[in-house]
Scaffold this active site. Structure first.
Site, PDB file in Angstrom:
ATOM      1  N   THR A  27      13.049 -10.939  -0.804  1.00 28.62           N
ATOM      2  CA  THR A  27      14.125 -11.719  -0.982  1.00 28.62           C
ATOM      3  C   THR A  27      15.076 -11.260  -0.068  1.00 28.62           C
ATOM      4  OG1 THR A  27      15.918 -12.530  -2.665  1.00 28.62           O
ATOM      5  CG2 THR A  27      15.259 -10.185  -2.895  1.00 28.62           C
ATOM      6  N   ALA A  56      14.144  -5.622  -1.729  1.00 26.79           N
ATOM      7  CA  ALA A  56      15.432  -5.788  -1.658  1.00 26.79           C
ATOM      8  C   ALA A  56      16.278  -5.367  -0.809  1.00 26.79           C
ATOM      9  CB  ALA A  56      16.221  -5.006  -3.087  1.00 26.79           C
ATOM     10  N   VAL A  82      12.792  -1.066   0.028  1.00 20.75           N
ATOM     11  CA  VAL A  82      14.334  -1.221   0.835  1.00 20.75           C
ATOM     12  C   VAL A  82      14.107  -1.927   1.973  1.00 20.75           C
ATOM     13  CG1 VAL A  82      16.136  -0.091   1.730  1.00 20.75           C
ATOM     14  CG2 VAL A  82      14.958   0.975  -0.434  1.00 20.75           C
ATOM     15  N   LYS A  83      14.646  -3.006   1.964  1.00 19.42           N
ATOM     16  CA  LYS A  83      14.484  -4.088   3.130  1.00 19.42           C
ATOM     17  C   LYS A  83      15.472  -3.822   4.374  1.00 19.42           C
ATOM     18  CE  LYS A  83      13.313  -8.732   3.901  1.00 19.42           C
ATOM     19  NZ  LYS A  83      13.439 -10.233   3.065  1.00 19.42           N
ATOM     20  N   LEU A  84      15.287  -3.515   5.203  1.00 16.36           N
ATOM     21  CA  LEU A  84      16.196  -3.150   6.403  1.00 16.36           C
ATOM     22  C   LEU A  84      15.963  -4.232   7.721  1.00 16.36           C
ATOM     23  CD1 LEU A  84      15.322   0.579   6.008  1.00 16.36           C
ATOM     24  CD2 LEU A  84      17.327  -0.358   5.612  1.00 16.36           C
TER      25      LEU A  84
END
Length: 213
Positions: A27, A56, A82-84
């Site tokens: 997402t 996320a 963890v999306k970066l």
């Protein structure tokens, strides 16, 4: 190749996850904003349905803030990834979070060089955006092939998430090109299962079944 659903609509997650083919979710802030719900509530509910990796995304572009947000996101569930963004600060945050055993997804990848940087920063996943690359008249699928060749040649463990998938051909070609994962909206999942010959066959079988005595 694993299949992920790209959405923030929980009803879509329930529907497609019930098929038994979804391994995880992705997402982003835009999708969650469109859902009109609280960020943490959406992530928590989706994790409960899929019980697989759920990417996320942080909302800061500053390294220390990204790290802090990543640690908070991880508190929601051990399934949270963890999306970066692939930026200097994003790479540094990735390295720091990876050092703490937290899985990361480096997103907005548009070149093989960016993917190399993501892999060297320790990213668990890197997300090349096929559709957006195609939109500027480059070859999104060649990008997948290039990244996979580099990862295999140098024994780098980062997984490729083929993202920005627009249609079933993208899914097929991403699988052939060596993507480890394809993430797609619900409408593409629904297109994957449909075929006119399947529909015609079912119609005939059901008509014939009515003839049983």
């Amino acid at each position: 190749m694993h299949l992920y659903l790209d959405t923030a609509i929980v009803d879509e997650v329930r529907e497609i996850a019930a098929w038994g083919v979804v391994s995880g979710l992705t997402t982003n802030p835009s999708l969650i904003a469109a859902s009109g719900r609280k960020f943490e509530d959406v992530i928590q509910e989706m994790v409960g349905i899929v019980q697989g990796p759920v990417s996320a995304e942080v909302t800061s572009l500053v390294k220390d803030e990204m790290i802090a947000q990543g640690l908070e996101l991880r508190k929601i569930s051990d399934h949270v990834v963890v999306k970066l963004p692939i930026t200097p600060d994003g790479l540094a945050a990735c390295k720091a979070l990876t050092g703490q055993g937290i899985p990361t997804n480096l997103t907005l990848c548009f070149s093989a060089n960016q993917a190399i940087l993501a892999a060297r920063a320790g990213a668990t996943y890197v997300s090349p955006f096929l559709g957006r690359v195609d939109d500027i008249s480059w070859d999104g699928m060649q990008l997948i092939r290039d990244i996979r060749l580099i990862l295999d040649t140098h024994d780098l463990k980062t997984n490729i998430i083929a993202a920005s998938i627009r249609h079933p051909v993208h899914v097929l070609e991403a699988a052939k090109a060596g993507a480890h994962i394809a993430t797609m909206p619900a409408k593409v999942f629904q297109m994957l299962v449909k075929h006119p010959l399947t529909d015609a066959g079912i119609e005939k079988f059901m008509a014939d079944a009515k003839k049983f005595k």
